[in-house]
Enzyme design. Structure first.
Site, mmCIF file in Angstrom:
data_model
loop_
_atom_site.group_PDB
_atom_site.id
_atom_site.type_symbol
_atom_site.label_atom_id
_atom_site.label_comp_id
_atom_site.label_asym_id
_atom_site.label_seq_id
_atom_site.Cartn_x
_atom_site.Cartn_y
_atom_site.Cartn_z
ATOM 1 N N ALA A 125 0.819 -1.230 0.000
ATOM 2 C CA ALA A 125 0.000 0.000 0.000
ATOM 3 C C ALA A 125 0.846 1.271 0.000
ATOM 4 O O ALA A 125 0.360 2.326 0.406
ATOM 5 C CB ALA A 125 -0.965 0.003 1.194
ATOM 6 N N ASP A 336 -9.365 -10.456 -5.700
ATOM 7 C CA ASP A 336 -8.422 -9.473 -5.155
ATOM 8 C C ASP A 336 -9.089 -8.501 -4.180
ATOM 9 O O ASP A 336 -8.454 -7.991 -3.268
ATOM 10 C CB ASP A 336 -7.824 -8.642 -6.310
ATOM 11 C CG ASP A 336 -6.368 -8.975 -6.575
ATOM 12 O OD1 ASP A 336 -5.643 -9.276 -5.604
ATOM 13 O OD2 ASP A 336 -5.940 -8.919 -7.741
#
Length: 555
Positions: A125, A336
Site C-alpha cells: 500500500a 483481489d
C-alpha cells in the site's frame, strides 16, 4: 565398498574445489562478497544480501549515488527495511538507511553469464514492506532462490522508501513527492549499470511486483526516466490506473500530517516537516485500518504517487507511449477485492448471517459518488442483472467481493492492458487472472469456502513456497507454483511466456485490442483455460457507462 567410499570422497572433493562462484564482485561502489550455497550436483548459487545501490537518502530528497567503500563489503545479511509503522501502528520499525538490494545468481557447471534479470518491487500500500518480505522461521517470502534456480534467471529484490518519507507531497516544489518511485528507479538504473559483473544481461531486465509494487512497475514503465533500462514488466494486482494509484489532493493530506506533528500549514510547512523527527512523521502517516460501506478503507490510502511534472509529467493514462517497446504482463486474482471489502462489509465472511443488500448499495454509492443517484442506480442494475428474483445469501456476498475486485483492481488492470496494446511498438501484451481457491478457507482464518484467489495469494506461488516449505502445501499447489514460475521466467527470457526452456500447461495468447484474450491460471489448468473479454460487461460499465454520466459531486 572401500573403493566406492574413495570414489565418493574424490567426487565430493572435486565438487568442492570446482564450486562455481563469482567470488568477490566489483561494483561501482566497491567490492562485495556474498554467500555461495550448493543446490545439487554441479549446481550452486551466489546470494548477495544488502548491496547498497544509493547513499542513505536525505529527508524528502531524491536518492543520491553511494560514495563507495574500501576493501570487500561482506553482503550476507539483509539490511533493515525502510522506516515504517509496525503491524499495529503503535511504533515504527526499520531505518532511514535502507536503499539496499539483494541478488540471487544461479550457476550450473560453469559460472553464469548473460542471464536474464528479474527485479522485484514489493507491495504494501506504499506504506509498508521490505525487499526480503515477511519472515517465517527464517524463510523469507521474497527469497529469490526458487525463481532463480528453477527459471535460470538472476533475481534482484530492492528496498524503497514507503509511507510519509516515501510519498508525502505538498503538491509543490517544497516537497514534490514520489521519493519511493525515485528509489526504485535508482535501483533499476544501478542494476542496469552493474549486473554484468554478477553474470546478468543489462539489456534484458524484467521488473515485476505485486499490489503497490505492481502499480510501481506500471509507473516505472510509463515514466520518461527509464528509457532503455527496462525490457519487460509484470504487474500483479496493481497498475498506475488503479483508483488508489495516484493521490489527487496531496496538499490536503500533507496539511493533516503537519498538524499531527505540530508544523504550520502555511509556506513554512515544508521546512518544518523536513526538520521533524522521522519516527513521528512515519507514525503520523500510518493507516487507520477501519472501513465501512460509506467510507471504504480504499479511500484512506492517501500516501501514493503524485503527478509531479517530473517522474510523472502527466496523467498516467497519457504516458503509455513510453512503454511502447516494453513487453508487459498484467493480471489480477479473481477475488483481489475480498480482503478490502471484508473490512468495509465484514458480514461477507460469515456463512451464518445475511449481508444486507443495503450494505452493497452503500458501497456502490461510495465508489460512484461523483455521479450521484444515476451512478448508483446504473451500478446496482449492472451488478444485480444476473440475480433473478431471489438471490442466495452466497450470491449477495460474492457480488460485494466482485464490486470491490472490479473497482479496485480488475477494471483498471484491463484499462492498462488496453492502453499498453494500443500504444505498443515492439512491446507484447499479456493478460491473466489467477483463480486458485484461497488456502485460508478454514486454515488460518474463518474464510467462507467460496473465496477464490484473494489479494496477495499469488505471492507464495510466484516465489515457490510450495517447494520451499512442502509440508504446508498439497502437490496441486506445487503444480501451480511450477506453472507460474515457468510463465514468468520464460517471459523474462524471451518476452513470450510460452517459450524459454520451461514447459507450460497451456499456450498463453497475446492480449490485443480486439480479442482481449487472457489466461486463467490455476493448479488444474490446461489448454481450455484460455478465455477472452474478462468481465467485459463490468469493464464497460466502469470505463464507459459511468464516466459518460454527468458529474454531480466533485471534491
Amino acid at each position: 565398498m572401500a573403493i566406492l567410499g574413495i570414489l565418493v570422497a574424490v567426487a565430493v572433493f572435486l565438487e568442492t574445489v570446482s564450486a562455481t562462484s563469482l567470488g568477490v564482485v566489483y561494483t561501482e561502489g566497491g567490492m562485495v562478497q556474498g554467500e555461495n550455497i550448493r543446490l545439487g550436483f554441479r549446481r550452486h548459487m551466489d546470494i548477495f544480501k544488502g548491496v547498497p545501490f544509493a547513499d542513505m537518502p536525505g529527508r524528502f530528497e531524491k536518492p543520491k549515488p553511494h560514495p563507495g567503500w574500501d576493501g570487500v563489503m561482506k553482503t550476507t545479511e539483509f539490511r533493515p527495511r525502510c522506516l515504517q509503522p509496525n503491524l499495529i501502528a503503535t511504533d515504527s520499525r526499520g531505518s532511514e538507511d535502507c536503499l539496499y538490494l539483494n541478488i540471487w545468481v544461479p550457476h550450473g557447471r560453469s559460472v553464469s553469464k548473460d542471464l536474464p534479470v528479474m527485479v522485484w518491487i514489493y507491495g504494501g500500500a506504499f506504506l509498508v514492506g521490505g525487499s526480503m518480505g515477511a519472515n517465517f522461521l527464517d524463510n523469507y517470502l521474497y527469497s529469490g532462490q526458487e525463481i532463480a534456480e528453477r527459471g535460470d534467471v538472476i533475481v534482484v529484490t530492492v528496498g524503497y522508501r514507503v509511507g510519509t518519507l516515501g510519498f508525502l507531497s505538498t503538491g509543490d516544489s517544497g516537497i514534490p513527492g514520489n521519493y519511493g518511485l525515485w528509489d526504485q528507479q535508482a535501483a533499476i538504473a544501478w542494476v542496469h549499470r552493474n549486473i554484468r559483473s554478477f553474470g546478468g544481461d543489462p539489456d534484458n531486465i524484467t521488473i515485476f511486483g505485486e499490489s503497490a509494487g505492481g502499480a510501481s512497475v506500471s509507473f516505472q514503465t510509463i515514466t520518461p526516466h527509464n528509457k532503455g533500462l527496462i525490457k519487460r514488466a509484470i504487474s500483479q494486482s496493481g497498475v498506475a490506473l488503479c483508483p488508489w494509484g495516484v493521490n489527487r489532493n496531496p496538499r490536503r493530506f500533507a496539511e493533516e500530517i503537519a498538524l499531527k506533528v505540530n508544523c504550520p500549514t502555511d509556506d513554512r510547512m515544508a521546512a518544518c516537516l523536513k526538520m521533524t523527527d522521522p519516527v513521528q512523521l512515519t507514525l503520523a502517516g500510518s493507516l487507520d485500518v477501519s472501513g465501512s460501506p460509506d467510507y471504504p478503507i480504499l479511500f484512506k490510502l492517501l500516501l501514493s504517487p503524485v503527478i509531479d511534472g517530473d517522474f510523472l509529467p502527466d496523467e498516467p493514462s497519457n504516458l503509455f507511449h513510453n512503454a511502447a517497446n516494453i513487453d508487459y504482463i498484467a493480471g489480477v486474482n479473481d477475488m483481489d477485492g475480498h480482503i478490502f471489502t471484508a473490512i468495509d462489509v465484514p458480514s461477507i465472511n460469515s456463512d451464518l448471517v445475511d449481508t444486507p443488500i443495503d450494505d452493497m448499495k452503500r458501497l456502490l454509492a461510495s465508489y460512484t459518488k461523483e455521479k450521484g443517484a444515476a451512478g448508483l442506480n446504473n451500478a446496482y442494475s449492472t451488478y444485480t442483472s444476473t440475480w433473478g428474483s431471489n438471490p442466495s445469501r452466497e450470491t449477495i456476498k460474492k457480488t460485494v467481493v466482485e464490486i470491490g475486485t472490479d473497482y479496485i483492481f480488475l477494471v483498471p488492470t484491463q484499462a492498462a492492458l488496453y492502453l499498453h496494446a494500443a500504444n505498443a511498438g515492439t512491446g507484447r501484451t499479456y493478460s491473466y487472472v489467477l483463480s486458485e481457491p484461497s488456502r485460508l478457507g478454514g486454515l488460518i482464518m474463518p474464510y467462507p469456502s467460496w473465496v477464490g484467489a484473494d489479494h496477495a495469494d499469488d505471492l507464495q506461488y510466484v516465489f515457490g513456497k510450495p517447494f520451499t516449505t512442502p509440508l504446508g502445501y498439497w502437490p496441486s499447489h506445487r503444480d501451480l507454483s511450477g506453472y507460474m514460475i515457468a510463465y514468468w521466467t520464460n517471459f523474462a527470457k524471451t518476452g513470450d511466456p510460452n517459450k524459454g526452456g520451461l514447459s507450460v500447461p497451456a499456450t498463453w495468447p497475446k492480449f490485443t485490442g480486439d480479442g482481449h484474450k487472457y489466461l486463467e491460471i490455476r493448479n488444474n489448468m490446461d489448454k481450455n483455460f484460455v478465455r477472452q473479454q474478462m468481465r467485459l460487461r463490468y469493464v464497460n460499465f466502469w470505463t464507459s457507462v459511468l464516466p459518460s454520466l454527468p458529474t454531480v459531486y466533485s471534491e
